[in-house]
Design a protein around this motif. Structure first.
Motif, PDB file in Angstrom:
ATOM      1  N   SER A 126       0.843  -1.191   0.000  1.00 13.72           N
ATOM      2  CA  SER A 126       0.000   0.000   0.000  1.00 13.72           C
ATOM      3  C   SER A 126       0.875   1.236   0.000  1.00 13.72           C
ATOM      4  CB  SER A 126      -0.916   0.005   1.228  1.00 13.72           C
ATOM      5  OG  SER A 126      -1.773  -1.119   1.197  1.00 13.72           O
ATOM      6  N   ASP A 127       0.435   2.226  -0.765  1.00 13.18           N
ATOM      7  CA  ASP A 127       1.167   3.487  -0.921  1.00 13.18           C
ATOM      8  C   ASP A 127       0.306   4.652  -0.470  1.00 13.18           C
ATOM      9  OD1 ASP A 127       3.765   3.642  -1.890  1.00 13.18           O
ATOM     10  OD2 ASP A 127       3.167   3.277  -3.952  1.00 13.18           O
ATOM     11  N   VAL A 128       0.869   5.537   0.324  1.00 13.50           N
ATOM     12  CA  VAL A 128       0.235   6.811   0.645  1.00 13.50           C
ATOM     13  C   VAL A 128       1.277   7.894   0.424  1.00 13.50           C
ATOM     14  CG1 VAL A 128      -1.452   5.891   2.291  1.00 13.50           C
ATOM     15  CG2 VAL A 128       0.786   6.554   3.099  1.00 13.50           C
ATOM     16  N   ALA A 129       0.811   9.063   0.047  1.00 14.81           N
ATOM     17  CA  ALA A 129       1.730  10.179  -0.192  1.00 14.81           C
ATOM     18  C   ALA A 129       1.704  11.121   1.012  1.00 14.81           C
ATOM     19  CB  ALA A 129       1.327  10.929  -1.456  1.00 14.81           C
ATOM     20  N   GLN A 130       2.873  11.522   1.483  1.00 13.39           N
ATOM     21  CA  GLN A 130       2.941  12.451   2.609  1.00 13.39           C
ATOM     22  C   GLN A 130       2.512  13.853   2.197  1.00 13.39           C
ATOM     23  OE1 GLN A 130       6.887  12.253   4.199  1.00 13.39           O
ATOM     24  NE2 GLN A 130       6.547  10.267   5.176  1.00 13.39           N
ATOM     25  N   TYR A 131       2.676  14.182   0.924  1.00 13.94           N
ATOM     26  CA  TYR A 131       2.425  15.529   0.457  1.00 13.94           C
ATOM     27  C   TYR A 131       1.031  15.715  -0.144  1.00 13.94           C
ATOM     28  CZ  TYR A 131       3.446  13.294  -3.964  1.00 13.94           C
ATOM     29  OH  TYR A 131       3.426  12.439  -5.027  1.00 13.94           O
ATOM     30  N   ALA A 132       0.251  14.624  -0.265  1.00 10.30           N
ATOM     31  CA  ALA A 132      -1.074  14.729  -0.869  1.00 10.30           C
ATOM     32  C   ALA A 132      -1.957  13.580  -0.392  1.00 10.30           C
ATOM     33  CB  ALA A 132      -0.960  14.684  -2.391  1.00 10.30           C
ATOM     34  N   ASP A 133      -3.253  13.825  -0.418  1.00  8.17           N
ATOM     35  CA  ASP A 133      -4.213  12.780  -0.098  1.00  8.17           C
ATOM     36  C   ASP A 133      -4.705  12.148  -1.392  1.00  8.17           C
ATOM     37  OD1 ASP A 133      -4.166  13.209   2.675  1.00  8.17           O
ATOM     38  OD2 ASP A 133      -5.653  14.816   2.507  1.00  8.17           O
ATOM     39  N   ILE A 134      -4.743  10.818  -1.429  1.00  7.91           N
ATOM     40  CA  ILE A 134      -5.312  10.110  -2.564  1.00  7.91           C
ATOM     41  C   ILE A 134      -6.808  10.035  -2.288  1.00  7.91           C
ATOM     42  CG2 ILE A 134      -5.326   7.982  -3.897  1.00  7.91           C
ATOM     43  CD1 ILE A 134      -2.448   7.495  -2.859  1.00  7.91           C
ATOM     44  N   THR A 135      -7.590  10.735  -3.075  1.00 11.40           N
ATOM     45  CA  THR A 135      -9.014  10.858  -2.759  1.00 11.40           C
ATOM     46  C   THR A 135      -9.895   9.874  -3.506  1.00 11.40           C
ATOM     47  OG1 THR A 135      -9.254  12.590  -4.426  1.00 11.40           O
ATOM     48  CG2 THR A 135      -8.806  13.292  -2.153  1.00 11.40           C
ATOM     49  N   THR A 136      -9.455   9.414  -4.659  1.00 15.12           N
ATOM     50  CA  THR A 136     -10.288   8.486  -5.407  1.00 15.12           C
ATOM     51  C   THR A 136      -9.445   7.719  -6.423  1.00 15.12           C
ATOM     52  OG1 THR A 136     -12.298   8.241  -6.726  1.00 15.12           O
ATOM     53  CG2 THR A 136     -10.932  10.167  -7.184  1.00 15.12           C
ATOM     54  N   GLY A 137      -9.973   6.593  -6.788  1.00 13.05           N
ATOM     55  CA  GLY A 137      -9.406   5.820  -7.881  1.00 13.05           C
ATOM     56  C   GLY A 137     -10.431   5.805  -8.991  1.00 13.05           C
ATOM     57  N   ILE A 138     -10.487   4.741  -9.760  1.00  8.62           N
ATOM     58  CA  ILE A 138     -11.495   4.618 -10.802  1.00  8.62           C
ATOM     59  C   ILE A 138     -12.805   4.244 -10.129  1.00  8.62           C
ATOM     60  CG2 ILE A 138     -12.211   3.286 -12.823  1.00  8.62           C
ATOM     61  CD1 ILE A 138      -9.209   2.976 -13.437  1.00  8.62           C
ATOM     62  N   GLN A 139     -13.845   4.970 -10.471  1.00 10.54           N
ATOM     63  CA  GLN A 139     -15.173   4.707  -9.923  1.00 10.54           C
ATOM     64  C   GLN A 139     -16.132   4.506 -11.085  1.00 10.54           C
ATOM     65  OE1 GLN A 139     -16.503   6.133  -6.337  1.00 10.54           O
ATOM     66  NE2 GLN A 139     -14.642   5.087  -5.766  1.00 10.54           N
ATOM     67  N   ILE A 140     -17.154   3.700 -10.868  1.00 10.79           N
ATOM     68  CA  ILE A 140     -18.125   3.416 -11.921  1.00 10.79           C
ATOM     69  C   ILE A 140     -19.543   3.688 -11.427  1.00 10.79           C
ATOM     70  CG2 ILE A 140     -16.663   1.695 -13.055  1.00 10.79           C
ATOM     71  CD1 ILE A 140     -18.312  -0.504 -11.674  1.00 10.79           C
ATOM     72  N   ASP A 141     -20.455   3.926 -12.364  1.00 10.36           N
ATOM     73  CA  ASP A 141     -21.887   4.019 -12.102  1.00 10.36           C
ATOM     74  C   ASP A 141     -22.560   2.939 -12.921  1.00 10.36           C
ATOM     75  OD1 ASP A 141     -22.016   6.217 -10.314  1.00 10.36           O
ATOM     76  OD2 ASP A 141     -21.757   7.597 -11.993  1.00 10.36           O
ATOM     77  N   LEU A 142     -23.300   2.064 -12.241  1.00  9.51           N
ATOM     78  CA  LEU A 142     -23.974   0.975 -12.929  1.00  9.51           C
ATOM     79  C   LEU A 142     -25.163   1.507 -13.717  1.00  9.51           C
ATOM     80  CD1 LEU A 142     -23.959  -1.681 -10.055  1.00  9.51           C
ATOM     81  CD2 LEU A 142     -22.315  -1.405 -11.928  1.00  9.51           C
ATOM     82  N   LYS A 143     -25.320   1.053 -14.947  1.00 10.81           N
ATOM     83  CA  LYS A 143     -26.434   1.507 -15.784  1.00 10.81           C
ATOM     84  C   LYS A 143     -27.745   0.844 -15.387  1.00 10.81           C
ATOM     85  CE  LYS A 143     -23.538   2.706 -19.666  1.00 10.81           C
ATOM     86  NZ  LYS A 143     -23.197   2.451 -21.072  1.00 10.81           N
ATOM     87  N   GLU A 144     -27.675  -0.411 -14.993  1.00 15.60           N
ATOM     88  CA  GLU A 144     -28.863  -1.158 -14.559  1.00 15.60           C
ATOM     89  C   GLU A 144     -28.567  -1.744 -13.188  1.00 15.60           C
ATOM     90  OE1 GLU A 144     -30.022  -3.902 -17.614  1.00 15.60           O
ATOM     91  OE2 GLU A 144     -29.908  -2.354 -19.155  1.00 15.60           O
ATOM     92  N   GLU A 145     -28.560  -0.864 -12.192  1.00 15.94           N
ATOM     93  CA  GLU A 145     -28.089  -1.212 -10.850  1.00 15.94           C
ATOM     94  C   GLU A 145     -28.722  -2.479 -10.297  1.00 15.94           C
ATOM     95  OE1 GLU A 145     -28.401   0.805  -6.453  1.00 15.94           O
ATOM     96  OE2 GLU A 145     -27.996   2.136  -8.137  1.00 15.94           O
ATOM     97  N   GLU A 146     -30.042  -2.588 -10.341  1.00 11.48           N
ATOM     98  CA  GLU A 146     -30.715  -3.728  -9.727  1.00 11.48           C
ATOM     99  C   GLU A 146     -30.299  -5.047 -10.353  1.00 11.48           C
ATOM    100  OE1 GLU A 146     -35.253  -5.328  -9.300  1.00 11.48           O
ATOM    101  OE2 GLU A 146     -34.937  -3.175  -8.987  1.00 11.48           O
ATOM    102  N   SER A 147     -30.299  -5.120 -11.689  1.00 14.59           N
ATOM    103  CA  SER A 147     -29.957  -6.386 -12.339  1.00 14.59           C
ATOM    104  C   SER A 147     -28.470  -6.705 -12.195  1.00 14.59           C
ATOM    105  CB  SER A 147     -30.367  -6.376 -13.817  1.00 14.59           C
ATOM    106  OG  SER A 147     -29.620  -5.423 -14.539  1.00 14.59           O
ATOM    107  N   VAL A 148     -27.608  -5.696 -12.242  1.00 17.09           N
ATOM    108  CA  VAL A 148     -26.171  -5.936 -12.071  1.00 17.09           C
ATOM    109  C   VAL A 148     -25.873  -6.412 -10.654  1.00 17.09           C
ATOM    110  CG1 VAL A 148     -23.879  -4.878 -12.054  1.00 17.09           C
ATOM    111  CG2 VAL A 148     -25.483  -4.345 -13.900  1.00 17.09           C
ATOM    112  N   LEU A 149     -26.450  -5.772  -9.660  1.00 13.28           N
ATOM    113  CA  LEU A 149     -26.208  -6.202  -8.270  1.00 13.28           C
ATOM    114  C   LEU A 149     -26.718  -7.624  -8.044  1.00 13.28           C
ATOM    115  CD1 LEU A 149     -26.941  -2.895  -6.357  1.00 13.28           C
ATOM    116  CD2 LEU A 149     -24.736  -4.061  -6.548  1.00 13.28           C
TER     117      LEU A 149
END
Length: 156
Positions: A121-144
């Motif tokens: 695991s990597d963290v930066a002392q000079y910056a906060d890592i706030t997000t990586g790749i995030q997705i939004d499901l198109k058909e949430e109910e059926s995908v879940l």
């Protein structure tokens, strides 16, 4: 700042990959890196509905048949997961074995069980890592629903 490598998931990473509460994890995407026959890196995205931690030292993956990633996994039996979660970049090296096909699977996939070789695991002392790749499901109910069924089949 890079933390010393471990051979098991931290409690926080285990919780992310435990297959529970998929509704709250539906936006997380992980990069699965393999190596092609030509020795080039190959990257694919997987979701919380395609990986499950059996314990802190083993995970299982459900992969689509016939893809470059799946062929690479079968051939090399190695992969690395890379993702950002909870303010850190995480890299998990995997040593994989192919599992038998489930003839009656609702969502036929190639299944793999992987031993965790190293977690870094990597963290930066000079910056906060706030997000990586995030997705939004198109058909949430059926995908879940599919994710829940896929993870249940991975446990067989």
């Amino acid at each position: 700042m890079e933390q010393s490598p471990s051979q098991e998931l931290s409690p926080e990473l285990y919780e992310l990959l435990n297959g529970k509460d998929l509704e709250t994890k539906q936006h997380e995407a992980l990069m699965l890196m393999t190596v092609t026959e030509e020795d080039w890196p190959h990257t694919a995205m997987i979701s919380a509905g395609e990986i499950i931690a059996l314990d802190s030292k083993r995970v299982r993956l459900a992969m689509w048949s016939g893809t470059t990633t799946t062929r690479n996994l079968i051939r090399t039996e190695k992969a690395t997961l890379a993702f950002v979660y909870a303010g850190a970049a995480h890299y998990i090296k995997l040593s994989l074995k192919r599992l038998p096909v489930l003839p009656a699977a609702k969502h036929p996939r190639e299944r793999f069980e992987a031993d965790i070789v190293a977690v870094r695991s990597d963290v930066a002392q000079y910056a906060d890592i706030t997000t990586g790749i995030q997705i939004d499901l198109k058909e949430e109910e059926s995908v879940l629903r599919r994710w829940h069924e896929t993870l249940a089949e991975l446990m067989l």
